[in-house]
Every structure is written in structure tokens, then in C-alpha cells.
Design a protein around this motif. Structure first.
Motif, PDB file in Angstrom:
ATOM      1  N   PRO A  12      -3.265   2.677   2.470  1.00 10.38           N
ATOM      2  CA  PRO A  12      -3.314   2.082   1.092  1.00 10.38           C
ATOM      3  C   PRO A  12      -1.868   3.653   0.635  1.00 10.38           C
ATOM      4  CG  PRO A  12      -5.533   3.008   1.290  1.00 10.38           C
ATOM      5  CD  PRO A  12      -4.653   3.117   2.515  1.00 10.38           C
ATOM      6  N   ASP A  13      -1.273   3.243  -0.141  1.00  9.37           N
ATOM      7  CA  ASP A  13      -0.320   3.531  -1.262  1.00  9.37           C
ATOM      8  C   ASP A  13      -0.659   4.958  -1.259  1.00  9.37           C
ATOM      9  OD1 ASP A  13       1.920   5.059  -2.696  1.00  9.37           O
ATOM     10  OD2 ASP A  13       2.685   3.055  -3.068  1.00  9.37           O
ATOM     11  N   PRO A  14       0.311   6.590  -0.577  1.00 11.48           N
ATOM     12  CA  PRO A  14      -0.230   7.345  -0.855  1.00 11.48           C
ATOM     13  C   PRO A  14      -0.775   8.324  -2.035  1.00 11.48           C
ATOM     14  CG  PRO A  14       1.318   7.458   1.095  1.00 11.48           C
ATOM     15  CD  PRO A  14       1.529   5.989   0.578  1.00 11.48           C
ATOM     16  N   ASP A  15       0.266   7.943  -2.957  1.00  9.11           N
ATOM     17  CA  ASP A  15       0.554   7.960  -4.787  1.00  9.11           C
ATOM     18  C   ASP A  15      -1.048   7.428  -5.385  1.00  9.11           C
ATOM     19  OD1 ASP A  15       3.153   8.864  -4.560  1.00  9.11           O
ATOM     20  OD2 ASP A  15       3.599   7.233  -4.905  1.00  9.11           O
ATOM     21  N   ASP A  16      -1.827   6.173  -4.487  1.00  7.42           N
ATOM     22  CA  ASP A  16      -2.713   5.669  -5.191  1.00  7.42           C
ATOM     23  C   ASP A  16      -3.973   6.737  -5.105  1.00  7.42           C
ATOM     24  OD1 ASP A  16      -1.465   3.227  -6.718  1.00  7.42           O
ATOM     25  OD2 ASP A  16      -2.105   1.795  -4.484  1.00  7.42           O
ATOM     26  N   LEU A  17      -3.812   6.942  -3.892  1.00  5.83           N
ATOM     27  CA  LEU A  17      -4.385   7.810  -2.890  1.00  5.83           C
ATOM     28  C   LEU A  17      -5.507   9.249  -3.803  1.00  5.83           C
ATOM     29  CD1 LEU A  17      -4.802   6.972   0.435  1.00  5.83           C
ATOM     30  CD2 LEU A  17      -5.947   6.814  -1.223  1.00  5.83           C
ATOM     31  N   LEU A  18      -3.260   9.704  -4.353  1.00  5.46           N
ATOM     32  CA  LEU A  18      -3.967  11.470  -5.223  1.00  5.46           C
ATOM     33  C   LEU A  18      -4.138  10.604  -6.490  1.00  5.46           C
ATOM     34  CD1 LEU A  18      -0.508  12.771  -3.454  1.00  5.46           C
ATOM     35  CD2 LEU A  18      -2.784  13.936  -3.209  1.00  5.46           C
ATOM     36  N   ALA A  19      -3.910   9.580  -7.510  1.00  2.00           N
ATOM     37  CA  ALA A  19      -3.884   9.442  -8.613  1.00  2.00           C
ATOM     38  C   ALA A  19      -5.289   9.000  -8.564  1.00  2.00           C
ATOM     39  CB  ALA A  19      -3.097   8.353  -9.207  1.00  2.00           C
ATOM     40  N   SER A  20      -5.974   8.558  -7.530  1.00  2.00           N
ATOM     41  CA  SER A  20      -7.406   7.793  -7.585  1.00  2.00           C
ATOM     42  C   SER A  20      -8.250   9.505  -7.204  1.00  2.00           C
ATOM     43  CB  SER A  20      -7.917   7.401  -6.703  1.00  2.00           C
ATOM     44  OG  SER A  20      -7.977   7.968  -5.512  1.00  2.00           O
ATOM     45  N   SER A  21      -9.771   8.933  -8.340  1.00  2.00           N
ATOM     46  CA  SER A  21     -10.531   9.401  -8.607  1.00  2.00           C
ATOM     47  C   SER A  21     -11.735  10.029  -7.507  1.00  2.00           C
ATOM     48  CB  SER A  21     -11.440   9.874  -9.446  1.00  2.00           C
ATOM     49  OG  SER A  21     -12.440   8.689 -10.122  1.00  2.00           O
ATOM     50  N   GLU A  22     -12.741  10.604  -7.478  1.00  2.00           N
ATOM     51  CA  GLU A  22     -14.335  10.435  -6.369  1.00  2.00           C
ATOM     52  C   GLU A  22     -14.715   8.804  -6.615  1.00  2.00           C
ATOM     53  OE1 GLU A  22     -16.636  13.606  -6.562  1.00  2.00           O
ATOM     54  OE2 GLU A  22     -15.129  15.278  -6.638  1.00  2.00           O
ATOM     55  N   HIS A  23     -14.398   8.560  -7.626  1.00  2.00           N
ATOM     56  CA  HIS A  23     -15.384   7.243  -8.349  1.00  2.00           C
ATOM     57  C   HIS A  23     -14.395   5.854  -7.885  1.00  2.00           C
ATOM     58  CE1 HIS A  23     -18.029   9.782 -10.161  1.00  2.00           C
ATOM     59  NE2 HIS A  23     -17.492  10.381 -10.605  1.00  2.00           N
ATOM     60  N   ASP A  24     -13.409   6.460  -7.581  1.00  2.00           N
ATOM     61  CA  ASP A  24     -12.679   5.335  -6.756  1.00  2.00           C
ATOM     62  C   ASP A  24     -13.181   3.823  -5.813  1.00  2.00           C
ATOM     63  OD1 ASP A  24     -11.290   4.870  -9.351  1.00  2.00           O
ATOM     64  OD2 ASP A  24      -8.990   6.308  -8.531  1.00  2.00           O
ATOM     65  N   GLU A  25     -13.617   5.222  -4.859  1.00  2.00           N
ATOM     66  CA  GLU A  25     -13.431   5.003  -3.603  1.00  2.00           C
ATOM     67  C   GLU A  25     -12.788   3.906  -2.785  1.00  2.00           C
ATOM     68  OE1 GLU A  25     -17.480   2.503  -2.876  1.00  2.00           O
ATOM     69  OE2 GLU A  25     -18.111   3.775  -4.891  1.00  2.00           O
ATOM     70  N   ILE A  26     -11.708   4.794  -2.845  1.00  2.00           N
ATOM     71  CA  ILE A  26     -10.640   3.902  -2.076  1.00  2.00           C
ATOM     72  C   ILE A  26     -10.480   4.269  -0.356  1.00  2.00           C
ATOM     73  CG2 ILE A  26      -7.575   3.765  -2.116  1.00  2.00           C
ATOM     74  CD1 ILE A  26      -6.956   4.420  -4.247  1.00  2.00           C
TER      75      ILE A  26
END
Length: 196
Positions: free
Chosen positions: A138-152
Motif C-alpha cells: 500500500p502507499d506509505p502515505d495511506d498507511l501513515l494516515a490510517s487509524s487502527e480501525h482502517d485495517e490496511i
């Protein structure tokens, strides 16, 4: 239940599902599936387990029955046992698939769970660009922006060695996109960098 098994080689059998569905090897490090693709159809006593539906990707396969059987066997093999934590499974370091294949949905399922996998070799597979997308980070920016509940889920984050040989359905563009995504993620510490 084979508590001390570290390496398992399944070679040249009619249904890998019959073997994989009935083994528990919580310390397995290396799994080799060799020469199990077949265009034949064999009866199997277990049906209608989670994942037994058709593959929604509808990707081409020359061995659809064994792709399904192997995928379902691996789902059972890597599924957590009732007395273990959710998501637990053998800490596999190496997976070799030589004339052995899966449905796209089973590749996706497996990549999300093989958090310890370091080496993946696949030979003569019908895997498609969809599978390489599932192997992409996944895009690292998406991972940084995600919360615990996003489950990426980051697929196989420790993968450092990848060999694909005679995989004639994948495109060069898909390979480049997958390698680029993992290289960018490695720069941010999301996955390990490719060594080989």
C-alpha cells in the motif's frame, strides 16, 4: 499435529487439500508445493468451507480444480486454531510453488497472513496481474494516515527474495509497479527491501 516439523514438501499428489487440511505444524518454516497442478478433477469429501466459492477475479487457469484445492488446503493449514490467537499460523519463512498454483483470491488471502515470509519462489504459474497487485505494498502515505480501525494490511512485509519463473500471464508493467511500490514502502520502513 506435528510440533517439530520445520520443512514440508508436498510433491506430485492428486489433492494437496487432502494433506494440508489435516496437518497442524505450528513451527513450520519452509513449505514446498511441487508438481501438483492437474487438469483432472478428483472428488474431495470436504466442501462448503469459508472461501469455497468461485474466484471472483475470474482469472485464466489451466488447472482450475487443483488451484481451488490447493488454495482451500492452505486456508485450512494457515487458519488459526480455536485455542490460538486470531491470525496465528506457522511462522513460514520460505514458500516454494513449482507447478503448483492458487486462485487469485487465495493468493490475496495468503499474502495478508504470511507476515514472516522472507522468500517466495513460484514457477510455471498462471498468476495474473491481479496477484501482483495483491503483492504490492500500500502507499506509505495511506498507511501513515490510517487509524487502527482502517485495517490496511501490508502483504508479506518481510519478503526480501522473490523469484518468478515461467509465469507467462503477468505483464512487465505489473511487475514494475509491484517492485516500485515495495521499494518506495521499504524506504519508509513499511516493508523490507528486496535483496534478490
Amino acid at each position: 499435529r506435528l510440533m517439530n516439523l520445520r520443512k514440508l514438501i508436498i510433491r506430485g499428489i492428486c489433492s494437496s487439500r487432502c494433506v494440508l487440511s489435516h496437518i497442524r505444524a505450528p513451527r513450520l518454516r519452509s513449505l514446498h508445493l511441487v508438481h501438483i497442478n492437474s487438469s483432472g478433477v478428483f472428488a474431495h469429501p470436504t466442501e462448503n468451507e469459508p472461501g469455497d466459492s468461485e474466484d471472483e477475479a475470474r482469472d485464466f487457469s489451466r488447472s482450475p480444480w487443483t488451484d481451488h484445492a490447493t488454495g482451500m488446503g492452505l486456508r485450512k493449514f494457515f487458519a488459526p486454531e480455536e485455542d490460538e490467537m486470531e491470525g496465528a499460523g506457522p511462522p513460514l519463512k520460505e514458500l516454494v510453488m513449482d507447478y503448483a498454483d492458487l486462485r487469485t483470491k487465495d493468493f490475496r488471502w495468503l499474502f495478508a497472513r504470511l507476515q514472516s515470509l522472507e522468500r517466495f519462489i513460484i514457477v510455471a504459474s498462471d498468476l495474473s496481474d491481479n496477484v501482483l497487485r495483491a503483492l504490492s505494498s500500500p502507499d506509505p502515505d495511506d498507511l501513515l494516515a490510517s487509524s487502527e480501525h482502517d485495517e490496511i494490511v501490508v502483504p508479506v512485509p518481510r519478503l526480501a527474495k522473490l523469484k518468478m519463473s515461467k509465469c507467462q500471464k503477468v505483464s512487465g508493467d505489473a511487475v514494475v509497479r509491484m517492485v516500485r511500490s515495495r521499494a518506495m514502502a521499504a524506504q519508509r520502513g513499511v516493508v523490507l527491501p528486496f535483496e534478490e
